[in-house]
Design a protein around this motif. Sequence first.
Motif, short mmCIF file in Angstrom:
data_model
loop_
_atom_site.label_atom_id
_atom_site.label_comp_id
_atom_site.label_asym_id
_atom_site.label_seq_id
_atom_site.Cartn_x
_atom_site.Cartn_y
_atom_site.Cartn_z
N THR B 162 53.94 43.32 67.95
CA THR B 162 55.32 42.88 67.09
C THR B 162 56.50 43.32 67.57
O THR B 162 56.47 44.22 68.31
CB THR B 162 55.21 43.10 65.64
OG1 THR B 162 55.84 44.35 65.54
CG2 THR B 162 53.90 42.97 64.64
N ARG B 163 57.69 42.27 67.34
CA ARG B 163 58.87 42.56 68.07
C ARG B 163 59.57 43.76 67.39
O ARG B 163 60.06 44.51 68.12
CB ARG B 163 59.85 41.34 67.69
CG ARG B 163 60.98 41.13 68.55
CD ARG B 163 61.60 39.89 68.58
NE ARG B 163 62.79 39.71 68.91
CZ ARG B 163 64.01 39.99 68.51
NH1 ARG B 163 63.89 40.20 67.05
NH2 ARG B 163 65.13 40.11 69.07
N ALA B 164 59.28 43.96 66.06
CA ALA B 164 59.89 45.20 65.78
C ALA B 164 59.22 46.49 65.92
O ALA B 164 59.80 47.48 66.10
CB ALA B 164 59.98 45.01 64.05
N GLY B 165 57.82 46.10 66.22
CA GLY B 165 57.18 47.60 66.56
C GLY B 165 57.41 47.97 68.34
O GLY B 165 57.77 49.04 68.63
N THR B 166 57.70 46.93 69.00
CA THR B 166 57.97 47.06 70.32
C THR B 166 59.51 47.77 70.42
O THR B 166 59.58 48.68 71.36
CB THR B 166 58.18 45.76 71.23
OG1 THR B 166 57.00 44.92 70.81
CG2 THR B 166 57.99 45.97 72.70
N ALA B 167 60.29 47.40 69.39
CA ALA B 167 61.74 47.92 69.51
C ALA B 167 61.48 49.49 69.10
O ALA B 167 62.20 50.15 69.66
CB ALA B 167 62.71 47.18 68.53
N MET B 168 60.60 49.92 68.15
CA MET B 168 60.45 51.18 67.91
C MET B 168 59.97 51.91 68.91
O MET B 168 60.41 53.02 69.30
CB MET B 168 59.36 51.29 66.72
CG MET B 168 59.97 51.77 65.21
SD MET B 168 58.78 51.52 64.15
CE MET B 168 59.92 50.94 62.85
#
Lengths: 235, 295
Positions: B162-168
Motif C-alpha cells: 500500500t501507498r501508506a505502508g510504503t511511505a512508512m
Amino acid sequence: MLQVSELESGYGPMQVLWKPSIRVRKGTITSLLGPNGVGKSTFLMTVFGSVTPWSGKIIYEGEEVTHLPTHIKVDKGLTLVPEGKHLFGGMTVYENLMMGAYLKRAQQYREESLELVYSLFPRLKERGKQLAGSLSGGEQQMVTVARALMSKPKMIMLDEPSQGLAPLLVQHVFETIQKMKAQVGLTILLVEQNADASLAATDYVYVMHEGRIKAEGTPEDIKSSDEIREAYLGL
Amino acid sequence: MLLEQLAGNLFQGLVLGAVYGMATMGLSLIFGVLRIVNVGHGAFIMVGAFVTLWLFTALGISPLVAVPVAFVVGLGLGFIFYYTAIKKLIKAPELASLLATFSIGILLEEVIKLIFGSEFRGYNWALPKIDLGVTVLPLSKLYACIGSIIIALILYLWFNKTRAGTAMRSVVEDTEGAKVCGVNVDRVYANSFAIGIGLTLASGVLLTMFIPVGINPYMGGSYTLKAFVIAVLGGLTSPYGAFFGGLVFGLIENGSYTLFALIPGVEPFALTRFLSFLMLLVILLIRPTGILKGK
C-alpha cells in the motif's frame, strides 16, 4: 522562480543564517558557493522546510511558501537533493525511483519520468533490482538525483552533488545538471564547494560566508574579482 | 521421556513465540519510524487484556472479536497520546520521550486500577483442547497463534503493497529522503504511533489466552522487558524481525524451562527470566543491530 529575502534560521539557540537574500531566475542554474560550514546546506534545508525558518520570506512562483511543510513544497514542484545520499538503502533502485513519484501529481507521469531518468542515467536501468545501499558512491548519487526527478519537479535544489566523487564522475554530474536545465527545462539551485566546476556550469553565482551573502554576479564577474576569489573561494 | 517433554515444550514455545512476536511488532514499528522507545509498552498490552476481560465478562463477547475492538481502541489511544505528548518529543533528547512513555504507562495502570481494582482476574473461555501427541494444546492458544500470524501477514502486505505502508517504510529507511519524495512525515509519525499502539493492544487480547487468571493492572512490566529482548533480537526497527525474534524467544524460554527444571532446588521460571536478560546483554555486546537482520 524563487526569491528568498533576509532568511534567518539555525539549530537550537545557534543562529546559522544571518539574513541572506537570493533570487533564482526561471530556467537558470544558480549556484551558492563558499567553503565548508558557512551555512549553505542550512540555507537549502531552510528553503525546503526541513529546517524551520525563524524569519524572512521565501517566495516560489509568486507565492509565499515560507512556512509550508515539505510535502506541499514537493507537490508544488520544489524539491531538494540533500547532501550525503539520503536514499532508501534497504529498497531496490527501482523502488527508490518509485518512491520519488510518491505524490499523486508525480504518479501520473511515472512512466514518462522513468524514461527520462533512464536516458540521463542508463546505469540505473541495469541496476534496477539491486539494493540501493549496495551501489557505489557515484551510483548512489545518481539514485538520489534520479529520485528527485521522478517527483516531476520544476525546480531542484542540489546540495553538494559532486561531494566525494572521482574527478571523472564530477564532470558527469555537472554535464547532467546542464542537461537537466537544457533538456528538461528545470531551474536549479546548486550548492557547491567545488568552485571551479560550478563556475563553469552556472548562470549566476552567490558567494556565502558565515551565513551571509558576501558577493554575487555572473561567473565572469566572480572569476575576475581577485578579492572574492581569494577571500571566499580559495582559488 | 525428556526428549518428548522438550519437544512438547518447544512446540508450546513456538505457539507462544508467535504471540510474543506479534506483541513486539508495535514496539518495533514505533521505534523504527519515530525512534522513540515506548517504555510503557507493557501497559498497553495490559489495556488490551482488560478490553478482552470486560468484553467477555460484561457483554459475553468472544475474545476473537476483542482483537479488532482492541486494535481500534489502541488506534484511538495512540492518536490521543501522539497529539498530546509524543509529537512534541520527537526531536527532543531521548530522555524526554522515555519519561513521557514511562508516565503514560503509569497513567494507564492507575486508571485501569481505579476502574477494575488491583486483584488478579481472568475469564473462562471454555474451548476444547487438542491432543497433538507430544503435547496437549488448548484451542484458544492455537487461535492466538494463528491470529498472530494473520496479523503479521496483514502488516507485511500493508507495508509492502500500500501507498501508506510504503511511505512508512521510506521514513524508517531515511526520514530526510522521505521528505524530499513528498511524504508527509508528520502524518506518518502519527499513523505509525497509532498503529503501533493498536497492534500492541490487539496483542494484549491474544496474550490473555496464555494467562487464564493473570490479568492485573501491573501485568505489563514483564512484557515490556520481554518485548525489549525480542525487539533487539529482531533488529529493533523491523516489525517482521520482531515477529521472528518472538518465535526464537518463545523457543528459548520454553526450551530452557524444561532444562532448568532438571536442576534440583532451582525455580525454573525465575531462571528463564534471568536467561532472557543474559541474552539481551550478550546480543547488545556482540551484535547490537540484531541477530536476525542482515546488516
